[in-house]
Enzyme design. Sequence first.
Site, PDB file in Angstrom:
ATOM      1  N   ASP A  35       0.824  -1.212   0.000  1.00 49.64           N
ATOM      2  CA  ASP A  35       0.000   0.000   0.000  1.00 49.64           C
ATOM      3  C   ASP A  35       0.859   1.263   0.000  1.00 49.64           C
ATOM      4  O   ASP A  35       1.978   1.268   0.511  1.00 49.64           O
ATOM      5  CB  ASP A  35      -0.924  -0.024   1.234  1.00 49.64           C
ATOM      6  N   ASN A  37       1.253   3.375  -2.910  1.00 51.24           N
ATOM      7  CA  ASN A  37       1.814   3.766  -4.211  1.00 51.24           C
ATOM      8  C   ASN A  37       1.410   5.183  -4.599  1.00 51.24           C
ATOM      9  O   ASN A  37       2.228   5.983  -5.056  1.00 51.24           O
ATOM     10  CB  ASN A  37       1.322   2.820  -5.312  1.00 51.24           C
ATOM     11  N   TRP A  40       3.028   7.861  -2.424  1.00 51.60           N
ATOM     12  CA  TRP A  40       4.458   7.979  -2.741  1.00 51.60           C
ATOM     13  C   TRP A  40       4.634   8.873  -3.971  1.00 51.60           C
ATOM     14  O   TRP A  40       5.480   9.770  -3.993  1.00 51.60           O
ATOM     15  CB  TRP A  40       5.051   6.590  -3.001  1.00 51.60           C
ATOM     16  N   HIS A  52       2.448   3.188  -8.983  1.00 52.64           N
ATOM     17  CA  HIS A  52       2.205   1.771  -9.290  1.00 52.64           C
ATOM     18  C   HIS A  52       3.379   1.175 -10.079  1.00 52.64           C
ATOM     19  O   HIS A  52       3.806   0.052  -9.834  1.00 52.64           O
ATOM     20  CB  HIS A  52       0.909   1.601 -10.077  1.00 52.64           C
ATOM     21  N   THR A  81     -10.995  -6.620  -4.606  1.00 59.05           N
ATOM     22  CA  THR A  81     -12.331  -6.556  -5.232  1.00 59.05           C
ATOM     23  C   THR A  81     -12.930  -5.162  -5.064  1.00 59.05           C
ATOM     24  O   THR A  81     -13.847  -4.793  -5.785  1.00 59.05           O
ATOM     25  CB  THR A  81     -13.278  -7.613  -4.621  1.00 59.05           C
ATOM     26  N   LEU A 146      10.769 -20.258  -4.726  1.00 57.44           N
ATOM     27  CA  LEU A 146       9.757 -19.389  -4.121  1.00 57.44           C
ATOM     28  C   LEU A 146       8.431 -19.411  -4.883  1.00 57.44           C
ATOM     29  O   LEU A 146       8.414 -19.313  -6.108  1.00 57.44           O
ATOM     30  CB  LEU A 146      10.284 -17.935  -4.115  1.00 57.44           C
ATOM     31  N   ARG A 203       2.122  -4.841   6.182  1.00 59.15           N
ATOM     32  CA  ARG A 203       1.387  -3.804   5.451  1.00 59.15           C
ATOM     33  C   ARG A 203       2.195  -2.521   5.486  1.00 59.15           C
ATOM     34  O   ARG A 203       2.607  -2.062   6.560  1.00 59.15           O
ATOM     35  CB  ARG A 203      -0.007  -3.545   6.028  1.00 59.15           C
TER      36      ARG A 203
HETATM   37  C1  IPE Z   1      -5.460  -2.611  -0.148  1.00 57.15           C
HETATM   38  O1  IPE Z   1      -5.095  -1.287  -0.328  1.00 57.15           O
HETATM   39  C2  IPE Z   1      -5.471  -3.327  -1.465  1.00 57.15           C
HETATM   40  C3  IPE Z   1      -4.168  -3.550  -2.076  1.00 57.15           C
HETATM   41  C4  IPE Z   1      -3.009  -3.249  -1.575  1.00 57.15           C
HETATM   42  C5  IPE Z   1      -4.201  -4.191  -3.359  1.00 57.15           C
HETATM   43  P1  IPE Z   1      -6.207  -0.150  -0.508  1.00 57.15           P
HETATM   44  O2  IPE Z   1      -5.485   1.118  -0.679  1.00 57.15           O
HETATM   45  O3  IPE Z   1      -7.161  -0.539  -1.567  1.00 57.15           O
HETATM   46  O4  IPE Z   1      -6.964  -0.235   0.883  1.00 57.15           O
HETATM   47  P2  IPE Z   1      -7.759   0.876   1.695  1.00 57.15           P
HETATM   48  O5  IPE Z   1      -8.721   1.524   0.733  1.00 57.15           O
HETATM   49  O6  IPE Z   1      -6.765   1.840   2.220  1.00 57.15           O
HETATM   50  O7  IPE Z   1      -8.433   0.120   2.789  1.00 57.15           O
HETATM   51  C1  IPE Z   2      -1.542   0.234  -3.365  1.00 52.50           C
HETATM   52  O1  IPE Z   2      -1.327   1.607  -3.421  1.00 52.50           O
HETATM   53  C2  IPE Z   2      -1.829  -0.378  -4.704  1.00 52.50           C
HETATM   54  C3  IPE Z   2      -3.225  -0.748  -4.904  1.00 52.50           C
HETATM   55  C4  IPE Z   2      -4.180  -0.702  -4.028  1.00 52.50           C
HETATM   56  C5  IPE Z   2      -3.577  -1.215  -6.225  1.00 52.50           C
HETATM   57  P1  IPE Z   2      -2.525   2.637  -3.466  1.00 52.50           P
HETATM   58  O2  IPE Z   2      -2.903   2.845  -4.874  1.00 52.50           O
HETATM   59  O3  IPE Z   2      -3.617   2.200  -2.581  1.00 52.50           O
HETATM   60  O4  IPE Z   2      -1.830   3.926  -2.904  1.00 52.50           O
HETATM   61  P2  IPE Z   2      -2.424   4.941  -1.818  1.00 52.50           P
HETATM   62  O5  IPE Z   2      -2.852   4.090  -0.652  1.00 52.50           O
HETATM   63  O6  IPE Z   2      -3.573   5.628  -2.465  1.00 52.50           O
HETATM   64  O7  IPE Z   2      -1.297   5.838  -1.493  1.00 52.50           O
HETATM   65 MG    MG Z   3      -4.035   2.440  -0.628  1.00 51.12          MG
END
Ligand code: IPE
Ligand code: IPE
Ligand code: MG
Length: 256
Positions: A35, A37, A40, A52, A81, A146, A203
């Site tokens: 989480d 991306n 960042w 991403h 999902t 792995l 996480r």
């Molecule tokens: C969780 O991250 C899903 C993935 C890392 C793929 P999210 O960014 O979607 O989660 P929330 O919205 O902060 O709970």
């Molecule tokens: C995690 O990073 C990747 C996915 C959920 C696909 P985010 O896209 O959720 O990045 P933030 O949480 O908005 O910074």
């Molecule tokens: Mg996120």
Amino acid sequence: MIKRVRSWWGAEQNDEQPPAVSKDNIPQHVAVIMDGNGRWAKRIGMPRVIGHQNGMKAVKRTAIAADELGIKYLTMYAFSTENWTRPKEEVDFLMRLPEEFLAIELDELIEKNVQVRIMGHKEHLPSHTLAAFEEAIRRTEHNTGLILNFAVNYGSRLEITEAMKKLGREIEGGTIKAEDITPELIGKSLLSEEMPDPDLLIRTSGELRLSNFMLWQLAYSELWFTDIYWPEFNKEHLHEAVAEYQRRSRRYGGLK
Ligand code: IPE
Ligand code: IPE
Ligand code: MG
């Protein structure tokens, strides 16, 4: 050489090497909620998709570092999902990333004996995304190293719901009785199938929640959270998490 690394609470510190990880007691299965991306990318003034893209590099670094440590299963939460509710452009970009990642990295993954797998509701994935994964799965199926398991279009509540429907149909069909349902049978009916439960969940990005990830399987996992955003996650962070895991006492409700 003295390297500057960031500790899990975000402060900078000087470390000569990653935290010492013992060769004994390596977690067999590590699951990661990748989480941060978007945040960042925002921090460096770039669009979310750049986050991403850089997140992919962290996937590769982490897979190599996990393999070196002797971790057997690495499950990476790549798309939930619930992530379909994001703007279409971002979803489309994310659905193209596996092709890009595998086009660049698959040969090296094959060479490193990695087995690629996916865990998720495949039927709803765009065909080009699924095709990229299926090619990677096929080309790495005879590898023995792995297991790099991507949770794509994964949601734990849907997974449990689908498993319950499947068991319900088996009861209706008379192949099993309600009394035959055990925690083991439920576990095997989930998308994680025969995989052991994660020993350690990581996480990134400072969020302290599970976001519908492996709710059944994480029942007794050790949880490790870091403020680091996923694109900056590296070998040192993985070592820090595993070293912390090794200091924990897993009691499973019993006494030490
Ligand atoms: C969780 O991250 C899903 C993935 C890392 C793929 P999210 O960014 O979607 O989660 P929330 O919205 O902060 O709970
Ligand atoms: C995690 O990073 C990747 C996915 C959920 C696909 P985010 O896209 O959720 O990045 P933030 O949480 O908005 O910074
Ligand atoms: Mg996120």
